[in-house]
Write an enzyme that holds these catalytic residues in place. Structure first.
Site, mmCIF file in Angstrom:
data_model
loop_
_atom_site.group_PDB
_atom_site.id
_atom_site.type_symbol
_atom_site.label_atom_id
_atom_site.label_comp_id
_atom_site.label_asym_id
_atom_site.label_seq_id
_atom_site.Cartn_x
_atom_site.Cartn_y
_atom_site.Cartn_z
ATOM 1 N N HIS A 115 0.856 -1.185 0.000
ATOM 2 C CA HIS A 115 0.000 0.000 0.000
ATOM 3 C C HIS A 115 0.893 1.236 0.000
ATOM 4 O O HIS A 115 1.927 1.254 0.658
ATOM 5 C CB HIS A 115 -0.882 0.023 1.253
ATOM 6 N N TYR A 169 4.011 1.023 4.685
ATOM 7 C CA TYR A 169 4.682 0.000 5.497
ATOM 8 C C TYR A 169 3.940 -1.336 5.490
ATOM 9 O O TYR A 169 3.926 -2.042 6.488
ATOM 10 C CB TYR A 169 4.876 0.486 6.943
ATOM 11 N N HIS A 170 3.365 -1.711 4.335
ATOM 12 C CA HIS A 170 2.595 -2.955 4.266
ATOM 13 C C HIS A 170 3.085 -3.899 3.153
ATOM 14 O O HIS A 170 2.275 -4.404 2.382
ATOM 15 C CB HIS A 170 1.110 -2.648 4.023
ATOM 16 N N PRO A 171 4.378 -4.163 3.019
ATOM 17 C CA PRO A 171 4.818 -5.064 1.951
ATOM 18 C C PRO A 171 4.260 -6.469 2.147
ATOM 19 O O PRO A 171 4.135 -6.952 3.270
ATOM 20 C CB PRO A 171 6.347 -5.050 2.087
#
Length: 618
Positions: free
Chosen positions: A349, A546-548
Site C-alpha cells: 500500500h 509500510y505494508h509489503p
C-alpha cells in the site's frame, strides 16, 4: 554569573522541609513510572548465550514479529515440543512503548532501515529519489514500530484467496481465527458479535474528540459514506488499536511475554539467520545463525523450520538457502536447491502525502500544556501521549462507486499551529525534501494544518525483492515498482478528488480549508490543483504505508507464481513453511498487522493438525 551553577540550581532559593520531601516524592514517582513502561520483565529472557552448536529443537521459528510471536505462542502450548524463536534484533527500546512517539522509531535501532531502489515513476520528490522502507528489527517486529491500528480487511479479500485455490482461507474461516486472537475491551463494542473477547491481544478504542474528526465524518456522510462503529467494507470509523493501559501491546510482549514461563519456549535475540540447512533429500533440518559477536552456530530442527521474517526477510532467507529464481541465484553465486518465484509478486500500500490543508484556529480545540500531558501520561497512562491523535480515524471509500468494497483508505494527520514535533518527524521518516518541508512549516507556523492521505488499497503494480549478493549481511534489493501500472496513479488521483469534494461540504468549509502549494520539486510547471499537477505530485510524494506483502505467494501447485501451498509449506522442500505477510496472494484492503497475526495463528494450527495426523499414522 556561572552558567553551570544555574543549570545545577535553576531555582533562586532552595526548597526544604516538607515541600522538598513532597517534591522529591513526586520526582521519584515519575521516575518509577517511566521505568515500568519498558520493563524487560514483560518479555521472555534472552537465552542466546545458552545456545550451543548442534542444539536441537522440535521447531525453529525465524522472526518474532506479528506472525512469528503468535506461531511460537501457539506451538509452545504443547509441553512436549521444544520451540526456538530467533530474532535478529533485541528488546524494543523504551520509546516503542509510547503510542504518540511512533514516528520517532523509524531510522533507529528498532528498524532494519531498508530503502527501495530509485524509479522514474515514483518517489521522485523524496530525498535521493528513494522511498524509505522501515521494518521492525526487535521483539515484536513491525508491531513494535507501527501505528497500532487493528484492521482485518474485508470479506472479498479472503474469499479471493480461496477462489484462487487456497482452501480454508475464505472469510468465514479466517474470521474464527481472528476471534481466537482478540480480547476486545472497547465499551462501544460490548454488544458486538464480530470480535473475540477471550484471546490474548488487547484491543482498545478511543475517540480523539478532535473538532475536525467530527467534521470529517459529517462531510463523508454527505458524500455517501456512513459513520460506523465496527470495521466495515465502507465508511469512516475510529479503528481498534493494540494499546493496553496507554502502552503499545506489541506481539512480542503479548504472545511471547505471556508464554515466557513455559520452559519449552526459548527466545534468542541478536540472532541473524544466514541460511536454512537443507539435506540431500530436500528436507529442512535446521538453520545457520550468527548470534551477536559469537561464531556461527548450526541449530537443528527435528520437525520443521518456520519462516516468519516478513515480506522482505523471508524471501531473502529462502534465496540465501538456494530456494528462489534459478537465474537470479546463479547470478549471485548460490547453488540452486529449488527453483521457485521467491521475491516476486511484491505488493504494498502507498499513500500520497497530501493534500496539505490549512484550516482556521477554531478547527482545533485548546490543549493542555505539553508538561501537563507528560504528567498525565507518566502518572496515569492517559491523555494525548497515550494516543495517536486524529490518525486513528480511517475511512474506506470506493471512488468509482462500482462496488461495496473500497479502493482507497483515507488516513488523516493533524498538526496543531506551530507544531514542534510531529511535522518534522513525519517529514524525516518519509524523506520529504527540505524545500517541501519549509513550505509546509511556513504555513503551519500561522495556522493549524491537516494532511489527508489517500491510500491505494489494491495496487495493480507488482515489484520484487532480489539479493544484492550471497552475503546474508547485505541488505536485499527492493524494487517496489510503484505506479508501473498507470491505473494506480489514476486511483490515487480519484482519492484526492474525494478529499477536495469533502473540503467543499459545509461541515469542513466552516473552518476555511485552503489547499496549500507544497512546492513539490518537479511539479512547478503544472497549474496548481490541476489533474496534471496532482499526477506529478503523486509520483513525487506518494510513499509506502509500510505494508509489503506477497513475496512468497500462497497458491495451488498449478499456479506458476506460487511459493507455498495452502498449508504454507514451501513447494519441493520438506519440513519448511512460511507464515507472514509474504504468503498473501493479493494484499488485503487495509493495514496488514492484524492479518499477519491471523496468518500466524492459522498456520500454527495447521502445523499442530499435520503433526497429530503424522503421529496417528505412526
Amino acid at each position: 554569573m556561572d552558567a553551570t551553577a544555574a543549570l545545577l540550581n535553576p531555582c533562586p532559593e532552595a526548597v526544604s522541609g516538607l515541600p522538598a520531601h513532597l517534591f522529591l516524592t513526586l520526582i521519584n514517582a515519575l521516575m518509577v513510572s517511566k521505568c515500568q513502561i519498558s520493563s524487560r520483565e514483560n518479555y521472555p529472557q534472552d537465552q542466546s548465550p545458552k545456545l550451543n552448536d548442534q542444539d536441537e529443537f522440535d521447531f525453529i521459528v525465524v522472526g518474532s514479529g506479528s506472525a512469528g510471536s503468535v506461531v511460537a505462542n501457539k506451538l509452545s502450548e504443547n509441553p512436549n515440543w521444544k520451540i526456538l524463536v530467533l530474532e535478529a534484533g533485541s528488546f524494543p527500546s523504551p520509546t516503542t512503548e509510547i503510542p504518540s512517539l511512533l514516528f520517532s522509531l523509524q531510522g533507529g535501532a528498532d528498524d532494519w532501515q531498508f530503502t527501495a531502489e530509485p524509479s522514474d515513476k515514483a518517489c521522485l520528490g523524496l530525498k535521493g529519489g528513494r522511498c524509505l522502507w522501515p521494518r521492525g528489527k526487535c521483539l515484536g517486529g513491525s508491531s513494535s514500530i507501527n501505528a497500532m491500528l487493528y484492521i482485518r480487511g474485508n470479506k472479498r479479500d479472503y474469499d479471493q484467496w480461496a477462489d484462487q485455490g487456497n482452501e480454508g482461507w475464505d472469510y468465514d474461516s479466517v474470521l474464527n481465527t481472528f476471534k481466537e486472537l482478540e480480547n476486545v475491551q472497547a465499551e462501544e463494542l460490548k454488544n458486538s458479535t464480530l470480535y473475540g473477547r477471550d484471546g490474548d491481544l488487547p484491543l482498545t478504542l478511543y475517540n480523539s474528540h478532535e473538532i475536525l474528526a467530527d467534521a470529517i465524518k459529517k462531510s463523508a456522510r454527505l458524500l455517501g459514506y456512513p459513520t460506523v462503529v465496527e470495521e466495515q467494507a465502507s465508511g469512516y470509523f475510529e479503528a481498534l488499536q493494540n494499546i493496553e493501559q496507554g502502552t503499545r501491546a506489541n506481539t512480542g510482549k503479548v504472545f511471547l511475554g505471556r508464554a515466557k514461563e513455559r520452559s519449552n519456549l526459548i527466545v534468542a535475540l541478536n540472532a541473524l539467520v544466514e541460511k536454512i540447512v537443507i539435506d540431500d533429500n530436500k528436507s529442512a533440518k535446521g538453520v545457520e545463525v550468527k548470534i551477536a559477536d559469537r561464531k556461527k552456530l548450526t541449530l537443528k530442527a527435528r520437525k520443521e523450520v518456520i519462516l516468519s521474517a516478513g515480506a522482505v526477510g523471508s524471501p531473502q532467507i529462502l534465496m540465501l538457502s538456494g530456494i528462489g529464481p534459478k537465474h537470479h541465484l546463479e547470478n549471485v553465486g548460490i547453488d540452486v536447491v529449488q527453483d521457485l518465484p521467491v521475491g516476486e509478486n511484491l505488493q504494498d500500500h502507498l499513500f500520497f502525502v497530501g493534500p496539505y490543508v490549512k484550516v482556521s484556529n477554531e478547527a482545533v480545540a485548546l490543549k493542555p500544556s505539553p508538561v501537563d500531558e507528560l504528567y498525565k501520561y507518566f502518572m496515569h497512562r492517559t491523555g494525548a501521549v497515550a494516543q495517536i491523535g486524529l490518525t486513528n480515524l480511517v475511512g474506506f471509500i470506493n471512488t468509482r462507486k462500482d462496488s461495496i468494497y473500497p479502493n482507497i483508505q483515507m488516513i488523516h494527520v493533524l498538526f496543531e499551529k506551530n507544531d514542534q514535533y510531529l511535522h518534522s518527524e513525519i517529514s524525516r521518516v518519509q524523506g520529504v525534501t527540505d524545500e517541501t518541508v519549509s513550505a509546509e512549516k511556513e504555513v503551519n507556523q500561522q495556522s493549524p494544518t491537516l494532511k489527508f492521505l489517500p491510500t491505494l488499497l489494491n495496487p495493480k503494480s507488482r515489484g520484487k525483492i532480489l539479493l544484492k549478493s550471497k552475503d546474508p549481511h547485505d541488505k536485499p534489493i527492493i524494487y517496489a515498482n510503484y505506479f508501473e501500472d498507470p491505473e494506480d496513479v489514476e486511483t490515487v488521483l480519484e482519492g484526492i478528488k474525494h478529499v477536495l469534494k469533502q473540503l467543499e461540504t459545509a461541515p469542513l468549509k466552516k473552518y476555511k480549508p485552503e489547499v496549500v502549494n507544497q512546492q513539490i520539486p518537479g511539479c512547478e510547471s503544472h497549474q496548481f490543483k490541476s489533474d496534471d499537477y496532482w499526477r506529478c505530485a503523486i509520483r513525487a510524494l506518494a510513499t509506502t504505508v509500510y505494508h509489503p506483502a506477497g513475496t512468497c505467494k500462497m497458491g495451488p501447485k498449478s499456479d506458476p507464481g506460487a511459493v507455498v501451498d495452502s498449508r504454507l509449506r514451501v513447494y519441493g522442500i520438506e519440513n519448511l513453511r512460511v507464515m507472514d505477510a509474504s504468503i498473501m496472494p493479493n494484499i488485503i484492503s487495509g493495514n496488514t498487522n492484524a492479518p499477519c497475526m491471523m496468518i500466524g495463528r492459522k498456520g500454527a494450527a495447521m502445523v499442530i493438525d499435520d503433526w497429530a495426523h503424522k503421529h496417528h499414522e505412526l
